[in-house]
Enzyme design. Structure first.
Site, mmCIF file in Angstrom:
data_model
loop_
_atom_site.group_PDB
_atom_site.id
_atom_site.type_symbol
_atom_site.label_atom_id
_atom_site.label_comp_id
_atom_site.label_asym_id
_atom_site.label_seq_id
_atom_site.Cartn_x
_atom_site.Cartn_y
_atom_site.Cartn_z
ATOM 1 C CG HIS A 51 -0.402 0.302 2.502
ATOM 2 N ND1 HIS A 51 0.200 -0.647 3.296
ATOM 3 C CD2 HIS A 51 -0.320 1.465 3.186
ATOM 4 C CE1 HIS A 51 0.618 -0.084 4.419
ATOM 5 N NE2 HIS A 51 0.323 1.196 4.371
ATOM 6 C CE1 TYR A 119 0.525 2.614 11.113
ATOM 7 C CE2 TYR A 119 0.991 0.480 12.118
ATOM 8 C CZ TYR A 119 0.107 1.360 11.533
ATOM 9 O OH TYR A 119 -1.208 0.999 11.368
#
Length: 151
Positions: A51, A119
């Site tokens: 992605h 993240y």
């Protein structure tokens, strides 16, 4: 290396109690701005790819387990358009990896244990209009071989 990708080696300060490590600081000047921090775990052998984002940068860290991280530059006009980078991240190689917007990314969990990723993004996730553009893990243009080559 793909233009705009940043790698920061993580320094562990260890003693008889354990360890401490700073991941990201405002004076690192890695993220343009801070949007969100997230935490995820994937089981051995799982491939989460690909992605990319049009608005946000991602900053990835794998504190446990091991992952093969693959980046592919999709950006029009980039000096590294069409280039692929591979990073081996995890507890044996503690690095931060900045993934710029427009760079497709994904990972495969390596070894017998799950991998955990933490993240950071420059934008918060928008459920009504997500900045998530999907590409199949076996996309012909990217052409990445996810199998381990035994030597």
């Amino acid at each position: 290396m793909i233009d705009g990708v940043v790698v920061k080696k993580i320094v562990k300060h260890s003693d008889d109690r354990g360890f401490f490590a700073e991941l990201v600081r405002d004076d690192d000047h890695i993220l343009e701005r801070f949007g969100q921090a997230s935490w995820s775990m994937s089981y051995p052998g799982v491939i989460k790819a690909f992605h990319y984002h049009e608005k946000q940068d991602d900053l990835w860290f794998f504190p446990s387990g091991h992952a093969q991280v693959v980046l592919y530059d999709l950006r029009k006009g980039s000096s590294t358009k069409g280039e692929t980078n591979v990073f081996y991240m995890g507890e044996n190689n503690p690095i931060l990896l900045l993934i710029p917007k427009g760079v497709a990314h994904g990972y495969r969990v390596l070894g017998p244990n799950p991998a955990t990723i933490i993240y950071f993004t420059t934008e918060s996730y928008n459920r009504e209009n997500p900045d998530e553009k999907r590409i199949p893990w076996n996309d012909k243009e990217i052409g990445f071989n996810w199998e381990t080559a035994n030597r």
